[in-house]
Design an enzyme around this catalytic site. Structure first.
Site, mmCIF file in Angstrom:
data_model
loop_
_atom_site.group_PDB
_atom_site.id
_atom_site.type_symbol
_atom_site.label_atom_id
_atom_site.label_comp_id
_atom_site.label_asym_id
_atom_site.label_seq_id
_atom_site.Cartn_x
_atom_site.Cartn_y
_atom_site.Cartn_z
ATOM 1 N N HIS A 18 0.867 -1.241 -0.008
ATOM 2 C CA HIS A 18 0.092 -0.017 -0.017
ATOM 3 C C HIS A 18 0.823 1.358 0.132
ATOM 4 C CE1 HIS A 18 0.952 0.912 4.322
ATOM 5 N NE2 HIS A 18 0.808 -0.622 4.330
ATOM 6 N N SER B 240 1.490 4.219 -4.814
ATOM 7 C CA SER B 240 1.861 5.465 -4.382
ATOM 8 C C SER B 240 3.104 5.177 -3.757
ATOM 9 C CB SER B 240 0.996 5.913 -3.214
ATOM 10 O OG SER B 240 1.296 7.216 -2.836
ATOM 11 N N ASP C 291 -4.107 13.181 -11.265
ATOM 12 C CA ASP C 291 -3.369 12.745 -10.150
ATOM 13 C C ASP C 291 -2.440 14.157 -9.662
ATOM 14 O OD1 ASP C 291 -2.045 11.929 -8.010
ATOM 15 O OD2 ASP C 291 -1.664 9.748 -8.876
ATOM 16 N N HIS D 67 -5.306 10.116 -7.558
ATOM 17 C CA HIS D 67 -4.515 9.257 -6.704
ATOM 18 C C HIS D 67 -5.237 8.276 -6.167
ATOM 19 C CE1 HIS D 67 -0.445 8.758 -5.413
ATOM 20 N NE2 HIS D 67 -0.999 8.611 -4.125
#
Length: 434
Positions: free
Chosen positions: A163, A237, A380, A408
């Site tokens: 993540h 990310s 984004d 995002h």
């Protein structure tokens, strides 16, 4: 030639100049406040913990005298401009003794007085000393492991999910895990990891949360215990930077790497320039202002985390009452499931300092002919879409997929089924090479 967003040559109109002047005043006040809070926390830390914990208000030479990780710490930890600190205000020109600098190696130290002490946040300290990352595993069902036509066992492939910043493994369990289809002749074992310092994973106070720290914990918690000799990687990310480094280290085992909204900036950018792009010191929009405050101001950021993260249980109860909901969205919950120490260091050492190694890692993957897939939303603002173009320049074999109208977050959410199907297509395209 660099894209305009990287060149810093946008023309300024009168309104922009006025906003810039106001921003300067706001951040000047924040400079002063952060300087004062440094002394406040020094006093409280020494009173409650018997020692003054390390901060980065001094210059690199003073702080790294006893460090054993030189070269891994981001220069942005020390190079953040503060008018009052640079002028020696309140004695910052003096050399402060810091007893906590004696131990800079990775240790599973406990929580601090300003960290949350609830059962969930401290669960990693009471599991018999097995301080591994928290990993959610989706094992293929017995039906998935048997081909219906041939009645033979299907090939089981491994996928590790990482993540991003201020998130957790829930990002993947609430999206991909719930939308996985039954592929032909193969099945998948999915590992969604809570990165070090986030979610329900360990949050040691005596750790710098460098790329090396994150990699070693993933190896210790997933790759080694499950004996993964081949696997796919999917990351979002900040997790993309960790995934690129992990894939380069295990280039002989990695089958494919999918990078979603990767914050990878041009190789000529120093860590400081990356910080300036990720967290511009501007008061508008509010999200950018919040990012700047939390990234540039160590002690103000710690105060925010003290108020939000330490008392997250109370805030959760209040939000449930106000919203009249039994359960809050997992993304709201994840925002407070970290400590300031873990978030602060991960932000600087992974996103900023780690950027300098991305080109080298991507070239390793390109030379090893690892399949690299990039998914990016053209709206984004957190990690500009130009970052994907930059990856393409570093790794010519990278495949870029731009999602129109996505930002995002919505690059995944709102299109979970489509996103999962595309992942499966990537994995299936490599089936013949298994």
């Amino acid at each position: 030639m660099l894209p305009p967003i990287f060149s810093g040559k946008w023309p300024l109109n009168p309104t922009t100049k006025l906003v810039s002047a106001f921003s300067f005043l706001v951040f000047l006040v924040l400079d002063f406040l952060d300087t004062v809070l440094c002394f406040v926390y020094r006093g409280i830390d020494e009173f409650l913990e018997g020692q003054v914990s390390m901060c980065y208000c001094r210059n690199r030479e003073q702080t790294q005298e006893n460090a054993t990780v030189e070269g891994e710490l981001s220069e942005t930890l020390f190079g953040r401009k503060n008018v009052f600190r640079e002028t020696g205000f309140l004695g910052f020109s003096r050399k402060w003794k810091n007893s906590s600098e004696e131990s800079v190696n990775f240790q599973m130290g406990g929580s601090r007085w300003s960290d949350c002490g609830c059962e969930s946040c401290l669960s990693w300290m009471s599991n018999g000393g097995d301080h591994n990352l928290h990993v959610r595993i989706r094992q293929p069902s017995q039906q998935e492991t048997i081909d219906e036509k041939s009645c033979e066992k299907t090939v089981v492939e491994n996928v590790i999910f990482l993540h991003g910043f201020l998130s957790s493994s829930s990002l993947w369990t609430e999206s991909v895990f719930q939308n996985l289809s039954k592929p032909v002749n193969r099945s998948y074992r999915l590992f969604a990891v809570d990165l070090l310092g986030f979610g329900m994973s360990p949050k040691p106070r005596d750790c710098f949360y460098t790329l090396k720290d994150h990699l070693e914990m993933i190896e210790k918690s997933v790759i080694s215990p499950f004996q993964l000799d081949s696997f796919h990687l999917v990351a979002h990310s900040m997790g993309c930077n960790i995934a690129i480094a992990l894939a380069a280290k295990h280039s002989k085992s990695i089958k494919s790497i999918t990078l979603v909204a990767p914050p990878v900036f041009p190789s000529e950018f120093g860590a400081k320039r990356v910080l300036e792009e990720l967290a511009k010191r501007k008061i508008w929009p509010p999200l950018l202002f919040g990012s700047a405050v939390m990234s540039w101001y160590e002690h103000i950021g710690r105060t925010v985390c003290f108020l939000v993260c330490r008392f997250h249980k109370a805030w959760e109860k209040l939000l449930k009452l106000l919203l009249r909901k039994k359960n809050l969205h997992f993304m709201i919950m994840d925002l407070a499931r970290h400590t300031h120490h873990s978030a602060w260091h991960s932000m600087h050492n992974v996103l900023c300092g780690g950027n300098k190694s991305m080109e080298r890692y991507l070239r390793v993957l390109s030379d090893a002919k690892v399949k690299i897939c990039v998914v990016h939303g053209d709206h984004d603002r957190t990690a500009p879409v130009e970052c994907s173009d930059n990856i393409k320049r570093m790794a010519l074999n990278a495949e870029i997929n731009i999602i129109r109208g996505a930002n995002h977050r919505t690059v995944i959410f709102g299109r979970e089924k489509e996103f999962t199907r595309n992942l499966e297509l990537v994995w299936a395209s490599l089936a013949s090479h298994s």
